[in-house]
Motif scaffolding. Structure first.
Motif: not given
Lengths: 270, 293, 434
Positions: C137-160
Motif C-alpha cells: 500500500v505504501a508503494l501505491s501511495t502518493v501524497n497520502s492518496k492511494v492510487y493502486g490496488v496491490p497485485f503480486d507480491s515482490g516479497t524477497a526470498v532466499t531460494a537454495l
C-alpha cells in the motif's frame, strides 16, 4: 591461368568463411527452436526433440497466424506503396534536375537525421487530430515515403544512361512511359534492393505499429515476439521457434528477388 | 528558343509532379513532427504544463556527463564500425559480382540473412556467444590467443567491441545489397578492357569499381552515419548501456529521458536536435566531397 | 504489350494510394473494445501465465454476479505500457487508453506524480486497503492518496538447493533469520566444499543492493532529499555486495537470460530476489524436490535492519479517462481486493502470491509444494510479506537506481566508494534539474 585459379580459390575461401560466420547464429537459432528452454540457456547447439512441443506451446500461447497475416498485410501494402512513390521521386530528382529540386532533396534528407523517439509523440498527436489512430492508413502513412528509398533510386538514376531518355523522347514517348518502360526494367536490380530493404524494415517495424494500433487483433509479429519475452518466465525454445518463423517471409522475399542481381546492365538494355 | 524553353519548363513541371507525393508525405509525417519537436526543445515541463525556457535545454547539455559519455560511445562506434563494415561490404559485393563464381545465390543469401534476423534472437545468441564461459572465449582459449577468459560484456572496452562486432555482423549484408545493385550498373566490358591493358584486380577495383560505385558508397555512408548516430536496438538489447553506461548510445539516452526516467521531453528534444545537427554536418560534408556535380 | 504494362502499373499505383486512403481499420471490433461499452472493461497487462491469467480468472468470478460483464485483456509488455501511456497522455489523445492497467511498483510514483489527473484516487473508493500487506500500500501511495490496488507480491526470498547444502553439511534452517556476515561465512564454506557458488546477479543491476536497502526500511530519498552518499544502510549494502563478488560466492553474469540460466543449469545453487523468481526456478524439472525457501539475511549493525524486503511487484491502476470508472473500481474491489477464491484459484498454476491478507487463508496456500521438498512455501512467503518494511520509491526512482547500478560497477572495478557514490548523487541531482 594459374593466377586466375588462385584468385577464384581465394574468393571461395573468403565467401565460405563469411557465410559460416553469417549463418552460425542463425543455425544456432534453428537448433534452439528444437530444444527445451533450459537447454537453450545452457547453449546447446545440437538438434533436440522438442520442436513439436515448442510448436504446440507457441500455438497455444500466441495467435501466430493472425500476427503473420497482419505483418504480411502491412508490409506488402507499405512496401508496394513506398517503392512506387519513392522510385518515381528519386528518378525525377535526378532526371529533371534543377537547383530548386536539389534544394528540396537536401531538405528531405534532414528528415532521416532525427531519432524517432523525438518525433513520435508529435506525430501521434497529429494523427490523433486527423482521426488516424487505429486506422490502416495511420499505420502505413509514415512508411510510404522514405528518404532512403528516394535516395537509392536517385543514386541509381545517376548511372542510368541519359541517352536512352533522349532517344525515347525523340521517338515521342511520354515522360511516365519512359520511366515505366525504360528506367524500371533496366534498373530492376535497384528495385530488387529497394523492395528488399523496404520489406525488411516494414516487417520489423515495432514502435509505430505498437502505439498507433491499439487492438489486440492487429498485433504484428515483432509485437508477438516481444510479448513472449515480457513475462516473469521466458520459454526460450518456444521463443526461438517464433523468431525462426518470423524471419521466413524476409528470407523468401530475398530468395525470390535476388535472381535479379545476376545479369548486368548490358544484358538488360539489349 | 521559345519552344525549347517551353519543353524545358514542361519537363521541369512533370518532374515536380513526380516528386510531389513523396514530398508531401514526408512533410506531413516527418517535418511537421520535427518542427513540433523543435518548439518543444525550448520548453520544459510535462504534458500540458509546459513553459518556455529559452535555450536552457541546450545549455544544459554542456554540463550533462551522461550525455557526454553517450556521445563519446556513439562516435567510437561510428568511426570504427562504419568504415570497417562498408569496406567489407564492397569487397564482398565485388567478389559476388565475379561472373566465374558458382553458388552465388547461396553466398548472397547467407551473407544477407543476418539483417533479416529478429533482434530478440540475435541479442540472446550474441550474449550467449560472448558470455564468460561462452563459445568465443572457448575458441580463444583453445587457440592460446588468451589465457584467461575475457568478461566481454562486463568490461567497458570489450563490451564496446562486442557492439561493433554485432553491428558489423548484422548490417554488412544489408549494405552489400546496395553495392550489388550499384555494380549491376557497371558494364562488364570495362573490366575486360582493363584486363587486356594488364590492370591487376586491385587496380581495377580502385580505378573502376570504386569510382563507379560512388553514388552507392555515398548512399550507404550517409545512411550508416545516420543509423549509427541513432543507434538504439543493439545497445539496448545487448548490454542495456552497461557496464556503468560505457556502451550507452545517444538514442538510448533520449529514450531513457522520455520513457524510463521521469520524463523530460523538452530536454530529450534538444538532445535529438544535437543528433540532427551532427548527422547533417557529417552528411552534407560527405555529399560535398562525394558528389561534385 | 508494353503500353499495357504501363497502364497496369499506373492502375496499381492508384489502387494502392486510394486503397490506403479509403480503408479504415479492418479491426472495427478492436476499436470498439478500447472504448468500452457500459459493461465491458479493457485492461493492459503483460504476462500470459501470470497477470493476464489472473485477470481472466477475476473476470470469471465477477461474471457470476454480473453476467453481462465483459473483460478485454490486451497483452502489452511493461515497457510498451509505459511508452503507450506516456505517448497518449502527453499528446492528449487519451481515448486509446484502457480502463485498468497494471503498473510496475518501481514506476508508480513517477507516473502518478507526472500525470496526476490520469489516474483515479482510490483512497475513498470503498476498497479496504488495510487488508493488504502494508508495504505494498505504501508503494501505491502518493501524497497520502492511494492510487493502486496491490497485485503480486515482490516479497524477497532466499531460494537454495538443499542437495548442495547437504553436501557441505548445512540445511536451509542455517539460513533462516541470519545476518549477511553469517551468510557469507556459510556461502564461502559451501563454495570451498562443493565448488558451487550460492548466488548470481546481473552485473550492473542494483536489484540486490536495493533489496538490502529496503530490508533496513530506507530508500534513496528521504522525503524530497536525496539520501545516497550519507545513507549508512546503502553504504553497508554496497560493502556486502562487493564482498559477495570478491569472495566469489556470487557470480556476476551479463543479463537476465544468463541469470536464469545459472540456477536452471545448476551452475549456481540459489537465487535471492522477489518471490516471483520461483516460477523460473521451477523451469528445470530435474531439480524437483531439491529446493527450499527462507527469508533473506539482514544487514549487520544497521538500525531497523530486518530479514524482509521486496523486489519488483506490480499494482492495478484505474484510469480517470475511463468511461466505466465505477465499474472498474467495483470489479477490482470484488476480485483483487475481495475474493479469496480468486487468489486461491490462480495460485497453483501461476504462483501469483497474494498481498491481500485474507487470501492467505485459501486452501491452496497450505499446499506442501513438491518442487520445494514439501515446504508450504506460499504460506511462508505471505508471512514474510507482513514484515516487509514500508518505503516510498519516489518520482526519481529509475534515475537513482541507474546511478547506483553504475556506482556499484565502478566500485567493483576499483573506484573509491565515497567518490563513486558522490558521483551517483550528482548524476541524479542533475537529472532532477537541480
Amino acid at each position: 591461368m594459374t593466377k586466375r585459379r588462385i584468385g577464384i580459390t581465394v574468393e571461395y575461401i573468403v565467401l565460405t568463411i563469411v557465410s559460416v560466420i553469417s549463418l552460425f547464429p542463425l543455425f544456432w537459432m534453428l537448433m534452439s527452436a528444437t530444444n527445451k528452454s533450459t537447454d537453450v540457456l545452457a547453449g546447446r547447439i545440437l538438434p533436440g526433440q522438442k520442436l513439436i512441443e515448442n510448436m504446440s506451446n507457441l500455438l497455444k500461447t500466441a495467435n501466430v497466424g493472425q500476427a503473420m497475416m497482419n505483418s504480411f498485410k502491412y508490409s506488402v501494402l507499405t512496401t508496394v506503396g513506398s517503392v512506387l512513390i519513392c522510385s518515381i521521386a528519386g528518378y525525377a530528382f535526378e532526371v529533371y534536375y534543377t537547383k530548386s529540386k536539389n534544394m528540396v532533396f537536401n531538405l528531405l534528407l534532414i528528415s532521416m537525421m532525427i531519432p524517432f523517439a523525438a518525433t513520435m509523440i508529435p506525430l501521434y498527436t497529429l494523427f490523433g487530430k486527423l482521426n488516424l489512430l487505429n486506422k490502416t492508413l495511420g499505420f502505413a502513412l509514415p512508411s510510404l515515403s522514405t528518404v532512403l528509398l528516394i535516395f537509392l533510386f536517385r543514386q541509381s538514376a545517376q548511372s542510368f544512361p541519359k541517352s536512352i531518355i533522349e532517344s525515347a523522347r525523340l521517338d515521342g514517348a511520354g515522360e511516365l512511359r519512359i520511366f515505366l518502360e525504360f528506367f524500371v526494367p533496366i534498373t530492376k536490380h535497384t528495385f530488387t534492393a529497394g523492395i528488399t530493404v523496404a520489406f525488411m524494415s516494414n516487417w520489423n517495424n515495432y514502435l509505430w505499429p505498437l502505439i498507433i494500433m491499439q487492438s489486440p487483433t492487429s498485433r504484428t509479429m515483432p509485437q508477438l515476439i516481444s510479448g513472449l519475452t515480457s513475462g516473469y518466465v521466458t520459454d526460450y525454445g518456444m521463443l526461438m521457434l517464433a523468431v525462426s518463423i518470423s524471419i521466413l517471409p524476409t528470407v523468401v522475399v530475398f530468395l525470390i528477388l535476388q535472381k535479379n542481381f545476376v545479369e548486368g546492365i548490358t544484358g538488360a538494355v539489349k | 528558343m521559345n519552344a525549347r524553353f517551353k519543353t524545358k519548363f514542361k519537363l521541369s513541371t512533370i518532374g515536380w509532379i513526380f516528386i510531389l507525393p513523396a514530398t508531401l508525405l514526408l512533410l506531413l509525417t516527418k517535418f511537421w513532427p520535427i518542427i513540433r519537436a523543435l518548439v518543444l526543445s525550448f520548453q520544459s515541463g510535462v504534458g500540458l504544463n509546459t513553459s518556455f525556457v529559452g535555450a536552457k535545454n541546450y545549455i544544459r547539455m554542456l554540463h550533462d556527463n551522461l550525455l557526454h559519455t553517450s556521445i563519446f560511445n556513439t562516435f567510437f562506434y561510428l568511426l570504427l564500425q562504419v568504415p570497417i563494415m562498408l569496406i567489407i561490404a564492397i569487397i564482398l559485393a565485388v567478389i559476388l559480382n565475379d561472373s566465374r563464381l558458382k553458388l552465388k545465390g547461396f553466398f548472397r543469401t547467407a551473407i544477407f540473412l543476418p539483417c533479416a534476423t529478429s533482434l530478440v534472437s540475435y541479442a540472446i545468441i550474441f550474449r550467449s556467444l560472448f558470455a564468460r564461459d561462452g563459445f568465443i572465449n572457448l575458441i580463444l582459449m583453445k587457440t592460446n590467443i588468451i589465457n584467461n577468459p575475457i568478461n566481454w560484456l562486463s568490461s567497458p572496452w570489450p563490451a564496446r567491441i562486442v557492439i561493433i562486432i554485432a553491428l558489423t555482423w548484422r548490417w554488412t549484408g544489408y549494405n552489400m545489397i546496395f553495392y550489388l545493385a550499384g555494380l549491376q550498373g557497371i558494364d562488364p566490358s570495362i573490366y575486360e578492357a582493363a584486363k587486356i591493358d594488364g590492370a591487376s584486380a586491385f587496380t581495377s577495383l580502385r580505378k573502376i569499381t570504386i569510382p563507379l560505385l560512388k553514388p552507392m558508397i555515398l548512399l550507404t555512408s550517409i545512411t550508416s552515419i545516420s543509423g549509427t548516430l541513432q543507434l538504439f536496438d543493439e545497445t539496448k538489447n545487448l548490454t542495456n548501456g552497461g557496464p556503468a553506461n560505457s556502451t550507452i548510445s545517444i538514442s538510448q539516452y533520449i529514450y531513457n529521458l522520455s520513457f524510463a526516467y521521469s520524463p523530460q521531453f523538452g530536454y530529450a528534444a534538444a538532445v535529438s536536435f544535437l543528433v540532427l545537427i551532427m548527422v547533417a554536418i557529417l552528411s552534407f560534408t560527405q555529399m560535398k566531397v562525394g558528389d561534385r556535380r | 504489350m508494353k503500353r499495357k504494362l504501363s497502364v497496369l502499373l499506373i492502375v496499381a499505383m492508384l489502387v494502392t494510394m486510394l486503397g490506403s486512403c479509403g480503408t479504415a481499420s479492418n479491426n472495427k471490433g478492436g476499436k470498439n473494445n478500447s472504448k468500452s461499452s457500459g459493461n465491458a472493461l479493457t485492461v493492459w497487462c503483460w504476462d500470459k501465465n501470470f497477470n493476464i491469467y489472473a485477470m481472466n480468472e477475476a473476470a470469471k468470478i465477477y461474471q457470476k454476479d454480473h453476467p453481462d460483464f465483459k473483460l478485454n485483456v490486451v497483452e502489452t509488455p511493461w515497457d510498451d505500457v509505459q511508452t503507450k501511456l506516456t505517448t497518449a497522455v502527453t499528446s492528449g489523445q487519451t481515448g486509446t487508453l484502457p480502463d485498468i492497467l497494471l503498473m510496475q511498483d518501481n514506476a508508480l510514483a513517477k507516473n502518478i506524480t507526472n500525470y496526476p489527473k490520469t489516474f483515479v484516487d482510490l483512497t475513498n473508493s470503498g476498497i479496504d486497503f488495510s487488508k493488504f500487506a502494508q508495504y505494498k500500500v505504501a508503494l501505491s501511495t502518493v501524497n497520502s492518496k492511494v492510487y493502486g490496488v496491490p497485485f503480486d507480491s515482490g516479497t524477497a526470498v532466499t531460494a537454495l538447493r538443499t542437495d548442495v547444502l547437504q553436501k557441505a553439511g548445512y540445511t536451509i534452517n542455517d539460513f533462516k533469520n541470519i545476518t549477511w556476515s553469517r551468510f557469507i561465512e556459510i556461502a564461502k564454506d559451501v563454495l570451498k566444499k562443493t565448488n558451487i557458488p550460492l548466488l548470481s546477479s546481473q552485473a550492473g543491476s542494483p536489484d540486490l543492493v536495493m533489496m538490502m536497502l529496503q530490508s533496513a526500511g530506507t530508500w534513496t530519498f528521504k522525503g524530497d532529499k536525496l539520501y545516497i552518499s550519507d545513507n549508512p544502510a546503502l553504504l553497508k549494502a554496497i560493502d556486502v555486495y562487493v564482498e559477495l563478488v570478491k569472495s566469489k560466492v556470487l557470480v556476476e553474469v551479463n543479463n537476465w537470460d544468463q541469470y536464469v540460466g545459472t540456477f536452471n543449469t545448476g551452475k549456481v545453487a540459489g537465487a535471492m530476489t522477489g518471490c516471483w523468481i520461483l516460477a523460473s526456478v521451477q523451469a528445470n524439472k530435474d531439480q524437483k524436490g531439491k529446493w527450499a525457501v527462507t527469508n533473506i539475511p539482514k544487514l549487520d549493525g544497521i538500525e531497523n535492519a530486518t530479514n524482509y524486503s521486496s523486489v519488483g511487484g506490480s499494482s492495478w491502476l484505474v484510469l480517470s479517462t475511463s468511461k466505466n470508472k465505477d465499474l472498474a473500481i467495483d470489479f477490482l474491489g470484488k476480485t483483487f481486493a475481495g475474493s479469496t477464491e480468486l487468489y486461491n484459484t490462480i495460485l497453483p498454476t501461476s504462483s501469483a502470491i497474494a498481498t491481500w491478507g485474507p487470501a492467505g487463508t485459501g486452501s491452496n496456500y497450505e499446499i506442501a509444494h513438491e518442487f520445494f521438498g514439501g515446504q508450504k512455501i506460499f504460506q511462508d512467503i505471505v508471512e514474510y510479506g507482513k514484515n516487509v518494511p514500508k518505503v516510498s520509491y519516489g518520482v526519481y526512482n529509475y534515475e537513482a537506481r541507474d546511478a547506483i547500478g553504475t556506482a556499484i560497477t565502478k566500485i567493483i572495478s576499483g573506484t573509491d566508494k565515497a567518490a563513486a557514490l558522490k558521483e551517483a548523487e550528482s548524476t541524479v541531482k542533475f537529472q532532477m534539474g537541480k
